[in-house]
Design an enzyme around this catalytic site. Structure first.
Site, PDB file in Angstrom:
ATOM      1  N   ASN A 105      43.325  59.897  39.735  1.00 22.25           N
ATOM      2  CA  ASN A 105      43.742  61.203  40.248  1.00 22.25           C
ATOM      3  C   ASN A 105      44.557  61.997  39.229  1.00 22.25           C
ATOM      4  O   ASN A 105      45.125  63.042  39.557  1.00 22.25           O
ATOM      5  CB  ASN A 105      44.572  61.041  41.518  1.00 22.25           C
ATOM      6  CG  ASN A 105      43.733  60.582  42.701  1.00 22.25           C
ATOM      7  OD1 ASN A 105      42.534  60.836  42.764  1.00 22.25           O
ATOM      8  ND2 ASN A 105      44.358  59.883  43.635  1.00 22.25           N
ATOM      9  N   HIS A 110      44.622  63.508  55.767  1.00 22.98           N
ATOM     10  CA  HIS A 110      45.092  62.247  55.205  1.00 22.98           C
ATOM     11  C   HIS A 110      45.742  61.366  56.266  1.00 22.98           C
ATOM     12  O   HIS A 110      46.305  61.850  57.258  1.00 22.98           O
ATOM     13  CB  HIS A 110      46.097  62.536  54.076  1.00 22.98           C
ATOM     14  CG  HIS A 110      46.459  61.340  53.266  1.00 22.98           C
ATOM     15  ND1 HIS A 110      47.578  60.575  53.524  1.00 22.98           N
ATOM     16  CD2 HIS A 110      45.849  60.764  52.193  1.00 22.98           C
ATOM     17  CE1 HIS A 110      47.651  59.597  52.648  1.00 22.98           C
ATOM     18  NE2 HIS A 110      46.617  59.684  51.830  1.00 22.98           N
ATOM     19  N   GLU A 153      44.488  70.034  55.008  1.00 20.74           N
ATOM     20  CA  GLU A 153      44.635  69.835  53.570  1.00 20.74           C
ATOM     21  C   GLU A 153      44.027  71.026  52.837  1.00 20.74           C
ATOM     22  O   GLU A 153      43.125  71.687  53.351  1.00 20.74           O
ATOM     23  CB  GLU A 153      43.937  68.544  53.131  1.00 20.74           C
ATOM     24  CG  GLU A 153      44.554  67.298  53.735  1.00 20.74           C
ATOM     25  CD  GLU A 153      43.975  66.011  53.141  1.00 20.74           C
ATOM     26  OE1 GLU A 153      43.791  65.962  51.902  1.00 20.74           O
ATOM     27  OE2 GLU A 153      43.719  65.073  53.901  1.00 20.74           O
ATOM     28  N   SER A 189      40.733  64.836  50.179  1.00 19.91           N
ATOM     29  CA  SER A 189      40.785  63.837  49.123  1.00 19.91           C
ATOM     30  C   SER A 189      39.518  63.019  48.969  1.00 19.91           C
ATOM     31  O   SER A 189      39.216  62.543  47.869  1.00 19.91           O
ATOM     32  CB  SER A 189      41.968  62.883  49.368  1.00 19.91           C
ATOM     33  OG  SER A 189      41.832  62.234  50.624  1.00 19.91           O
ATOM     34  N   ASP A 195      48.746  70.574  53.251  1.00 23.19           N
ATOM     35  CA  ASP A 195      48.968  69.512  52.272  1.00 23.19           C
ATOM     36  C   ASP A 195      48.043  69.793  51.095  1.00 23.19           C
ATOM     37  O   ASP A 195      46.827  69.657  51.208  1.00 23.19           O
ATOM     38  CB  ASP A 195      48.648  68.161  52.913  1.00 23.19           C
ATOM     39  CG  ASP A 195      48.730  66.994  51.925  1.00 23.19           C
ATOM     40  OD1 ASP A 195      48.937  67.244  50.716  1.00 23.19           O
ATOM     41  OD2 ASP A 195      48.573  65.840  52.359  1.00 23.19           O
ATOM     42  N   HIS A 231      45.842  67.563  46.342  1.00 19.25           N
ATOM     43  CA  HIS A 231      44.743  67.516  45.383  1.00 19.25           C
ATOM     44  C   HIS A 231      44.358  68.891  44.848  1.00 19.25           C
ATOM     45  O   HIS A 231      43.403  69.004  44.072  1.00 19.25           O
ATOM     46  CB  HIS A 231      43.534  66.849  46.024  1.00 19.25           C
ATOM     47  CG  HIS A 231      43.767  65.417  46.387  1.00 19.25           C
ATOM     48  ND1 HIS A 231      43.543  64.382  45.513  1.00 19.25           N
ATOM     49  CD2 HIS A 231      44.231  64.861  47.533  1.00 19.25           C
ATOM     50  CE1 HIS A 231      43.849  63.231  46.104  1.00 19.25           C
ATOM     51  NE2 HIS A 231      44.265  63.502  47.324  1.00 19.25           N
ATOM     52  N   LYS A 288      49.157  63.323  41.296  1.00 18.03           N
ATOM     53  CA  LYS A 288      47.807  63.743  40.917  1.00 18.03           C
ATOM     54  C   LYS A 288      47.889  64.595  39.645  1.00 18.03           C
ATOM     55  O   LYS A 288      48.076  64.070  38.565  1.00 18.03           O
ATOM     56  CB  LYS A 288      47.141  64.512  42.062  1.00 18.03           C
ATOM     57  CG  LYS A 288      46.604  63.616  43.174  1.00 18.03           C
ATOM     58  CD  LYS A 288      47.666  63.144  44.126  1.00 18.03           C
ATOM     59  CE  LYS A 288      47.136  62.295  45.249  1.00 18.03           C
ATOM     60  NZ  LYS A 288      48.216  61.796  46.137  1.00 18.03           N
TER      61      LYS A 288
END
Length: 392
Positions: free
Chosen positions: A47, A133, A183, A187, A212, A215, A244
């Protein structure tokens, strides 16, 4: 104790029979290679999207921080753990991302749980994307709020759920809050949330929006500001992580002043955890500067993504996302493990992701690109995938 041990052994046996048993592999890392059992493999499961984790400049910054501030913070933030590097980093993040405040946490998992456990009360409504997540889903299940989940990125389902809740609350003259959590970049699929539309729906229903962006921050948006910047939205609460694109560890919650103060008073993950080492905060400030300045890293990711898309055979089920996460959908867990093992024999580390991390029958290879990869590395990966998928 005997019965307890039986329960543990039974659970482990069931996981093994299901083909879902997980094991750690101790590795050495050198840039985009990992050493396993004496063999060097190209790593396509990191990541570290911008390649900062092994950057000499970032390593030097952490070493400088250690020399200036010592190894550890020594206490929680409200005792003596909050020091000048923490204060500077919080201010730097808030200014960069356009929020009044930022609070530092030791991990994204703890940051997500701190927000939901602290801000949600009995009777509140929590609406989450089904693919959020595990830290968010678990926090929702354990919180006092009434949690509902909507189909992944399904705006109609979200709008319908919020409209029903709004009508019910209006009839009961309820003072309770409604939280929508998603998110920015998912992910396991690498796809984006339709944040602009979600924010519109939240505004129309007076709902709180939390994103969130673990990523997305550092990879997307102007100067790496993330998926919210790319979509032109500002959520009520933004969570970013440093494991990440930042190439390090930890997390931050971005919000307004009142929410930050509330979390400082009531978020147990914040109040009762030792603050991150000040040397780490010092190095994270350097990482933040590098993310903004090194546009070439994001440009390189785009180039590598094109190489991957152009090289894979047309019959391979591949999601070419705008993020560095490129899933190859397989379906069955045993087949995903077989392909991952075959690639490893060719010197390529590509992890197979299986349930329960992803839904049943959606096992996949989760390819991740980083700015440390070269075009030749990706071409090598493409050639191997094409051969393995077609029995070569």
């Amino acid at each position: 104790m005997h019965r307890f041990n039986q329960r543990i052994v039974k659970a482990l046996e069931e996981r093994s029979v299901q083909g879902l048993y997980r094991q750690r592999t101790c590795l050495e890392r050198h840039n985009e290679q990992v050493i396993s059992g004496g063999s060097a493999l190209l790593n396509f499961s990191s990541n570290d999207y911008l390649g900062l984790a092994q950057s000499p400049d970032l390593i030097a910054a952490w070493q400088d921080g250690l020399a200036k501030f010592g190894a550890g913070s020594g206490a929680s933030p409200l005792v003596t753990g909050y020091q000048q590097p923490h204060q500077y980093l919080e201010a730097q993040l808030a200014e960069w991302l356009g929020f009044e405040r930022a609070l530092l946490f030791s991990s994204g998992f703890s940051a997500n749980q701190a927000v939901l456990f602290s801000l949600l009360q009995q009777g509140d409504h929590l609406i989450q994307d089904k693919l959020n997540h595990a830290s968010l889903i678990e926090a929702g299940m354990l919180s006092e709020a009434n949690m509902r989940r909507f189909a992944h990125n399904d705006l109609t389902a979200l709008s319908r759920t919020l409209s029903r809740l709004e009508l019910a609350d209006r009839s009961e003259q309820s003072p309770m809050a409604t939280f929508v959590v998603t998110e920015g970049v998912f992910s396991m699929d690498g796809d984006l949330s339709p944040l602009a539309d979600i924010q519109t729906i939240c505004s129309e229903t007076s709902s709180v929006l939390m994103v969130d962006d673990a990523h997305g921050c550092g990879v997307l948006g102007e100067n790496g500001k993330g998926s919210c910047d790319l979509a032109g939205v500002t959520p009520d609460v933004l969570v970013i992580t440093f494991g990440k694109a930042f190439g390090m560890q930890g997390a931050a919650v971005l919000c307004n002043h009142d929410i930050a103060e509330y979390l400082t008073q009531f978020a147990r993950h914040f109040v009762y955890s030792t603050a991150m080492p000040p040397a780490q905060a010092y190095a994270l400030s350097k990482a933040c500067n590098m993310i903004q300045a090194d546009e070439w890293r994001r440009e390189k990711l785009a180039e590598l993504s094109q190489v991957l898309e152009d090289g894979l055979d047309d019959d391979i089920v591949f999601k070419n996302t705008v993020s560095p996460i490129k899933p190859l959908l397989i379906g069955q867990s045993d087949e995903a493990m077989r392909i991952s093992s075959a690639l490893r024999e060719q010197g390529l580390w590509v992890s197979a992701i299986r349930p329960p991390t992803v839904p049943a029958n959606s096992a996949r290879l989760r390819i991740t690109l980083t700015a440390s990869h070269q075009k030749g590395d990706v071409r090598r990966l493409v050639t191997a995938i094409n051969e393995v998928f077609h029995g070569g």
